[in-house]
Design an enzyme around this catalytic site. Sequence first.
Site, mmCIF file in Angstrom:
data_model
loop_
_atom_site.group_PDB
_atom_site.id
_atom_site.type_symbol
_atom_site.label_atom_id
_atom_site.label_comp_id
_atom_site.label_asym_id
_atom_site.label_seq_id
_atom_site.Cartn_x
_atom_site.Cartn_y
_atom_site.Cartn_z
ATOM 1 N N LYS A 143 1.442 2.716 -6.457
ATOM 2 C CA LYS A 143 0.905 3.601 -5.424
ATOM 3 C C LYS A 143 0.960 5.085 -5.805
ATOM 4 C CE LYS A 143 1.015 0.801 -1.319
ATOM 5 N NZ LYS A 143 1.453 -0.514 -1.837
ATOM 6 N N GLU A 198 -1.554 7.179 6.740
ATOM 7 C CA GLU A 198 -1.182 6.061 7.590
ATOM 8 C C GLU A 198 -0.271 5.172 6.775
ATOM 9 O OE1 GLU A 198 -3.750 6.102 5.654
ATOM 10 O OE2 GLU A 198 -3.430 4.202 4.620
ATOM 11 N N SER A 234 2.485 -5.167 -10.052
ATOM 12 C CA SER A 234 2.195 -3.935 -9.298
ATOM 13 C C SER A 234 3.431 -3.218 -8.802
ATOM 14 C CB SER A 234 1.264 -4.256 -8.122
ATOM 15 O OG SER A 234 1.821 -5.266 -7.299
HETATM 16 C C1 LIG Z 1 0.885 -1.791 -1.532
HETATM 17 C C2 LIG Z 1 1.143 -2.748 -2.586
HETATM 18 C C3 LIG Z 1 0.188 -3.733 -2.942
HETATM 19 C C4 LIG Z 1 -1.111 -3.925 -2.216
HETATM 20 O O1 LIG Z 1 -2.007 -2.872 -2.289
HETATM 21 P P1 LIG Z 1 -3.318 -2.938 -3.191
HETATM 22 O O2 LIG Z 1 -4.127 -1.778 -2.708
HETATM 23 O O3 LIG Z 1 -3.989 -4.244 -2.948
HETATM 24 O O4 LIG Z 1 -2.896 -2.785 -4.604
HETATM 25 C C5 LIG Z 1 0.491 -4.587 -4.006
HETATM 26 N N1 LIG Z 1 1.666 -4.509 -4.667
HETATM 27 C C6 LIG Z 1 2.600 -3.579 -4.348
HETATM 28 C C7 LIG Z 1 3.864 -3.555 -5.122
HETATM 29 C C8 LIG Z 1 2.380 -2.687 -3.300
HETATM 30 O O5 LIG Z 1 3.318 -1.782 -2.986
#
Ligand SMILES: *Cc1c(COP(=O)(O)O)cnc(C)c1O
Length: 396
Positions: free
Chosen positions: A91, A113, A378
């Site tokens: 993020k 948000e 992610s």
């Molecule tokens: C917020 C988040 C997501 C989901 O958001 P995307 O916009 O789909 O990437 C996925 N993995 C993690 C670790 C997150 O914090």
Amino acid sequence: MKYMNKFPAKGKFDGFGGQFVPETLMPALEELKKAYLKLKKDKKFKRELNYYLREYAGRPTPLYYAKRLSSQVGLKVYLKREDLLLGGAHKINNTLGQTLLATHMGKTRLIAETGAGQHGVATATAAAMFGLKCDVYMGTVDMERQKLNVFRMRLLGARVIPVKSGSCTLKDAVNEALRDWTTNVRTTHYLLGSVVGPHPYPMIVRDFQRVIGKETREQILNAEKRLPDAIVACVGGGSNAIGIFYDFLDDPVEFYGIEAGGKGLKTGKHAAPLCDGSGGVLHGSYSVVMQDKFGQILPTHSIAAGLDYPGVGPEHAFMKFQGRIHYDSVTDDEAMNAFKLLSETEGILPALESAHAIAYLKKMPRKFKGKLIVVNLSGRGDKDVEVAAKAMGVKM
Ligand SMILES: *Cc1c(COP(=O)(O)O)cnc(C)c1O
């Protein structure tokens, strides 16, 4: 068909996308689009952003060959380690990019948000580093569920504004943030957290997340002298997925976007609009959403708070109907098993969101047996340990 750089400026992906907002917001979106398209070509802006990504956030992130996981799933698996970034997820790529953009536009205040609180924390982080004021809208129900993140945002100097309308969750927080933006657009940038919302947001957020795929490309060519056979990523709003896929779209690589199957698609208790939703408008754009026959947005469920969203970015809806990206889902239970699997085989606790992508390795089509696969990790799972313990029936 070539997919990359096909639809940057118009904001419509074969009907998906657009700007379904009150007229009072149009000047703000127009100003943002103009500023972004100008800065996007500005070498100095790029250099500045790269500096912060490298020196502050921790890029480039490693592309790690997960040997023990590979032998467990019968594939050759590399993990793109976005979990190692500041804040523990991808993020920060977007919040740093948009915050720098905001300062170049002369804005002194950020609003955002947040649902689970992760995007709020990433926004508060960037605001603190650039010295901007920061107000985060959050539903009171979410504030109760995510107390730790509320406190984190406050530690970072942000104000968290409780939203007590509607269902007191994310969608109501978005409405309040949009209302705030309409009145304060001169001083304020609205920092949206995923590839959703009205144009130009899906384009801007995608571009700021493309760094994931750009690095992955270089790293895999270095390590394996070839491109991967497939790339797997979880899909909430869709930003980490489009971020890693994008720079491979015109190559012979297959893509798998994995949604939150919750308790199973048949139960209705999930957050998988691409697998089990239909066309509709949510948060300012036309995409696929989870809705009833009257177009009312349905409640969602996922063990991963970051995937618990009834919509998805319009570019994903477009890619699904083009057939360029495959979408599938895994359940809460499958994600939990993957959470344990990665922890035990590699010593890496994945975010429960990312665990959805890991879980899919066991469900990949047979033709990939032994093939080269990249998974976008992610985020890290420290934030999820309590939820995991509960799911495993462990008292803490
Ligand atoms: C917020 C988040 C997501 C989901 O958001 P995307 O916009 O789909 O990437 C996925 N993995 C993690 C670790 C997150 O914090």
